[in-house]
Write an enzyme that holds these catalytic residues in place. Structure first.
Site, PDB file in Angstrom:
ATOM      1  N   SER A  85       5.866  -6.505  -2.080  1.00 13.73           N
ATOM      2  CA  SER A  85       5.572  -6.569  -0.652  1.00 13.73           C
ATOM      3  C   SER A  85       5.998  -7.915  -0.076  1.00 13.73           C
ATOM      4  CB  SER A  85       4.073  -6.362  -0.447  1.00 13.73           C
ATOM      5  OG  SER A  85       3.793  -6.428   0.924  1.00 13.73           O
ATOM      6  N   THR A 133      12.891   5.790  10.626  1.00  9.69           N
ATOM      7  CA  THR A 133      13.900   4.784  10.914  1.00  9.69           C
ATOM      8  C   THR A 133      13.567   3.489  10.190  1.00  9.69           C
ATOM      9  OG1 THR A 133      14.222   5.798  13.057  1.00  9.69           O
ATOM     10  CG2 THR A 133      15.021   3.548  12.796  1.00  9.69           C
ATOM     11  N   ASN A 162      -4.921  -9.431  -8.340  1.00 10.89           N
ATOM     12  CA  ASN A 162      -4.958 -10.187  -7.102  1.00 10.89           C
ATOM     13  C   ASN A 162      -6.198 -11.044  -6.931  1.00 10.89           C
ATOM     14  OD1 ASN A 162      -5.996  -7.465  -7.031  1.00 10.89           O
ATOM     15  ND2 ASN A 162      -6.538  -7.867  -4.905  1.00 10.89           N
ATOM     16  N   HIS A 185       5.229  -9.819   2.591  1.00  8.61           N
ATOM     17  CA  HIS A 185       4.404 -10.883   3.178  1.00  8.61           C
ATOM     18  C   HIS A 185       3.681 -11.721   2.120  1.00  8.61           C
ATOM     19  CE1 HIS A 185       0.242  -8.997   3.161  1.00  8.61           C
ATOM     20  NE2 HIS A 185       1.020  -8.016   2.729  1.00  8.61           N
ATOM     21  N   CYS A 209      -8.145  -6.980   1.465  1.00  8.32           N
ATOM     22  CA  CYS A 209      -8.270  -5.557   1.780  1.00  8.32           C
ATOM     23  C   CYS A 209      -9.678  -5.037   1.550  1.00  8.32           C
ATOM     24  CB  CYS A 209      -7.280  -4.738   0.958  1.00  8.32           C
ATOM     25  SG  CYS A 209      -5.589  -5.210   1.282  1.00  8.32           S
ATOM     26  N   THR A 254       0.830  -1.203   0.000  1.00  8.67           N
ATOM     27  CA  THR A 254       0.000   0.000   0.000  1.00  8.67           C
ATOM     28  C   THR A 254       0.859   1.245   0.000  1.00  8.67           C
ATOM     29  OG1 THR A 254      -1.850  -1.101   1.066  1.00  8.67           O
ATOM     30  CG2 THR A 254      -1.728   1.287   1.316  1.00  8.67           C
ATOM     31  N   GLN A 301       1.544  -9.124  -6.505  1.00  8.52           N
ATOM     32  CA  GLN A 301       1.142 -10.527  -6.679  1.00  8.52           C
ATOM     33  C   GLN A 301       2.064 -11.257  -7.647  1.00  8.52           C
ATOM     34  OE1 GLN A 301      -0.903 -12.302  -5.011  1.00  8.52           O
ATOM     35  NE2 GLN A 301      -1.945 -10.682  -3.866  1.00  8.52           N
TER      36      GLN A 301
END
Lengths: 402, 381
Positions: B198, B236, B149, B200, B322, B70, B178
């Site tokens: 991404s 950070t 997706n 995960h 989502c 995102t 994806q």
């Protein structure tokens, strides 16, 4: 057809008379070293030339690597052709088409016949090949003075080699043919370039860095290590000596008047470098000084600083402008590392004013209050050395994390 | 447990979690700190940057670490739009983007940008010629999801990219969330300027991702603050997550060649078996990503199917996680032209390389059970 060889032409090596063989062998070893990652390639030496047989490896990647090797004047992707008039003409046509994909332009043929058993003379072959190309490509013409493409055809005893482009090599002499030097590497822009230029003259390089924790940061040391790693791309394995310099600097700071501190510090650095050079059999010291650039680089300064050693101090950048040095640093890939903003040992105790015309006798008098031998020996004894290679593996503990 | 919801998130590899734990403790320093502990973290992170770059075949300087897909899509699309506002205000995207791109475009419309949403064909694909037709001299960005997706449809990013090579002022963003590790892209050949991935989705941990920002591209950053990540992302860095992601990417790519073949076979076998069940319609196109298979059972509420399967320890999803809490037909399927009844009842299976054909058979059995039970209660028209 496909380029199957890279033809390598030497630079000054052909001028080396009886030592030539030794130079060629060294160059061959350096080429093998730099091409280690390409498993299929074969390197072969043949009188006055070297050939890299690609065996399917990617031509442009191999060329890029070769262009970093000192001692190579130029290189050309080539095709190897059997010694027949017809096949040579066909091969030359393919190379012309490859070099002029639009099919338009001008060319010239340059035949070089070292194999005098080949029945057709060079001039005659020029015509044969040129005629074949003109017949088969429509919008192409001959221009012997300023051609878009020069087709080089070398007729040798084992085969003919045809190439249509010439890539510039790094020039100079093969690293490892000129003896060993010790580079004073500060982490700034100049000294890595000095190291590069020294390597170009064929020296074996070791580097020395003065580290003053806690005044200079770990990152400053890392920066120097990163610079050495870049230089290994041109110079193979490079040993880096890190001198613990804090105590020396502190003592000087206490004993020597501000305006002579820089001069005396440099004299100490040079003395330590000389000692390390002796231990490691280096025959000269190299630094990044350029005349008049900063206070320590005036002639008076150089005279006063240099007088502590009899070892030759080579200054490859002596006549260069800062902008020229920066341009070179960018080209060799050290600039972005050099400009990282960490304190180095030359800036931490920098006094408000340094003498641009220091007096040698005065410097000697101030130093007479210091125990030179002891200070120098202590720093030399605590010096640590680390070797860097072009393909240095990362630490294994970190590796496990990935 | 049979877990077929890998497009929502994947189970992190054990090695990845171990790395996360070790880095969290052994390299806890702030990479921007000047002391040795900070330096160690920074070095480790730069190592990770180099390795991710090598795995994706781009330059290390082109890697910007983010918090995930995102943020990545927001940074790429908003960052490019705001940066080049003076050049033009037109953006081209598709109607089947993930909401993290789609909603960004909707937001930009409110700010005066014009957005063209390309309509996909029945296979859920847009084409390069659609993009060509939509281009105007005000176009500054084309943003396309690589692998959809929900449907698993694959957009022709290489063709779109080579078309856009003729329009050097138009930036090309690809949402590769994806696609990465399942459907490879050649970034150079596809002429991509910006690309989102991404962690995960490939067995890393949530909260980590990458935006590839090609060296010649400039963006406006979303966050103001420190100068981390070449100024593109203040804050950070999550070093442990970054290193863990790097490991996950390496392991997954190691498995990819064998894994994608295996998934392809399994997915096509499942498709055939599903079609044998009365009332099931396959929504995914035949040419699709190997890990996504979407089907509908018109008349049955998909939430109920998901719950009933979950009671039997089988986990699937309706649409994108989502947006699955919204009680509406899938926006993606509607955009791809599916009838409402079909778009209303879609179920998505999404696999990881470790899913097996045995699991697929058990899933089929359970699904048949569920459908049979539900048919007793609900009348299917």
């Amino acid at each position: 057809m496909k380029y199957d060889h890279i033809l390598i032409r030497y630079a000054e090596l052909s001028l080396k008379g009886k030592n030539r063989k030794q130079f060629e062998q060294k160059l061959e070893r350096n080429i093998r070293e730099v091409l280690k990652g390409f498993e299929a390639i074969k390197v072969k030496r043949s009188f006055g030339r070297m050939f890299v047989k690609l065996n399917g490896e990617e031509e442009t990647a191999v060329c890029q690597k070769l262009q970093t090797v000192f001692g190579i004047h130029s290189l050309s992707p080539s095709i190897k052709i059997a010694l027949s008039e017809k096949e040579i003409s066909e091969g030359a046509l393919w190379a012309a088409e490859d070099a002029l994909p639009s099919g338009r332009g001008t060319f010239k043929v340059s035949v070089r016949r070292t194999n005098k058993d080949f029945p057709i003379g060079s001039q005659e072959m020029n015509k044969v090949i040129g005629g074949h190309i003109l017949r088969n490509m429509n919008e192409i013409s001959v221009d012997v003075h300023n051609p878009d493409v020069e087709l080089k055809v070398e007729i040798r005893s084992e085969a003919a080699y045809i190439s249509s482009k010439v890539l510039k090599g790094a020039g100079g002499l093969p690293v490892g043919t000129s003896g060993k030097v010790l580079l004073m590497l500060s982490g700034g822009i100049d000294s890595p370039v000095a190291g590069y230029l020294a390597l170009k003259r064929g020296v074996t390089l070791e580097a020395i860095h003065f580290h003053s924790p806690p005044f200079t940061n770990e990152r400053a040391k890392q920066k120097v290590e990163d610079l050495v790693k870049v230089l290994t791309q041109f110079g193979g394995t490079i040993k880096l000596h890190i001198v613990p310099f804090t105590d020396v600097q502190t003592l000087i700071h206490k004993q020597v008047p501000d305006n002579y501190e820089m001069t005396v510090t440099r004299r100490f650095m040079l003395r330590i470098a000389e000692k390390i050079a002796k231990v490691h059999h280096a025959k000269a010291i190299v630094n990044g000084e350029s005349l008049g650039q900063v206070a320590s680089q005036t002639l008076d300064s150089m005279y006063t600083i240099n007088s502590v050693t009899n070892l030759p101090v080579l200054r490859p950048l002596i006549t260069m402008d800062k902008l020229e040095v920066i341009e070179q640093a960018r080209k060799i890939g050290t600039y972005d590392i050099s400009i990282l903003p960490y304190e180095d040992c030359c800036t931490i105790f920098l006094p408000a004013e340094s003498k641009t015309k220091p007096d040698k006798d005065k410097a000697e008098r101030y130093e007479s209050f210091l125990n030179l031998e002891e200070i120098i020996d202590d720093a030399v004894n605590r010096t640590t050395s680390h070797e860097f290679t072009p393909s240095a593996d990362e630490e294994s503990e970190i590796n496990e994390l990935f | 447990m049979i877990y077929f919801d890998n497009s929502a998130t994947t189970l992190p590899y054990k090695e990845v979690v171990d790395t996360f734990a070790k880095v969290s403790i052994d390299y806890f320093g702030n990479p921007s700190s000047l002391h040795p502990i900070g330096k160690a973290s920074e070095q480790l992170m730069e190592q990770a940057r180099k390795r991710v770059a090598a795995l994706l075949n781009v330059n290390a300087s082109e890697i910007v670490f983010t918090s995930g897909g995102t943020e990545g899509n927001n940074l790429a699309i908003k960052g490019a739009a705001y940066q080049h506002r003076s050049r033009g205000n037109h953006i081209i995207t598709t109607g089947i983007e993930h909401s993290s791109s789609y909603e960004v475009c909707k937001h930009l419309e409110k700010e005066g940008f014009l957005v063209t949403y390309l309509i996909p064909d029945k296979n859920g694909c847009v084409s390069a010629s659609d993009v060509r037709k939509a281009l105007t001299d005000k176009t500054i960005l084309v943003s396309v999801i690589h692998v959809n997706n929900e449907l698993g449809s694959i957009q022709p990013v290489e063709e779109i990219g080579s078309l856009l090579a003729e329009y050097p002022k138009v930036l090309f963003h690809v949402d590769h969330v994806q696609g990465v590790t399942k459907v490879p892209i050649n970034f150079q050949r596809a002429n991509i300027d910006l690309c989102t991935i991404s962690a995960h989705k490939f067995h890393g941990l949530p909260g980590n991702g990458v935006v590839i920002v090609r060296d010649n591209v400039k963006l406006v950053s979303l966050f103001s603050g420190g100068n981390q990540q070449a100024g593109y992302r203040a804050g950070t860095e999550n070093v442990a997550g970054i290193v863990a992601m790097t490991k996950a990417l390496r392991i997954t790519l190691d498995e990819a060649e064998k894994g994608t073949d295996h998934l392809q076979q399994m997915s096509h076998w499942l498709e055939e078996e599903l079609m044998k069940i009365d009332g099931v319609i396959i929504n995914s196109p035949a040419e699709r990503a190997p890990h996504i298979l979407n089907f509908s059972i018109p008349g049955l509420k998909p939430e109920v199917v998901v719950q009933a399967l979950a009671e039997r320890d089988v986990y699937v999803s309706t649409k994108s996680a989502c947006s699955s809490k919204k009680n509406a037909p899938s926006r993606i399927l509607v955009a791809a032209g599916f009838e409402e009844k079909q778009a209303n009842s879609a179920i998505r299976l999404s696999f990881s390389f470790s899913n097996t054909k045995e699991e697929a058979s058990v899933f089929l059995e359970k699904l048949k059970e569920v459908v049979a039970t539900m048919k007793k209660v609900v009348k299917i028209k």
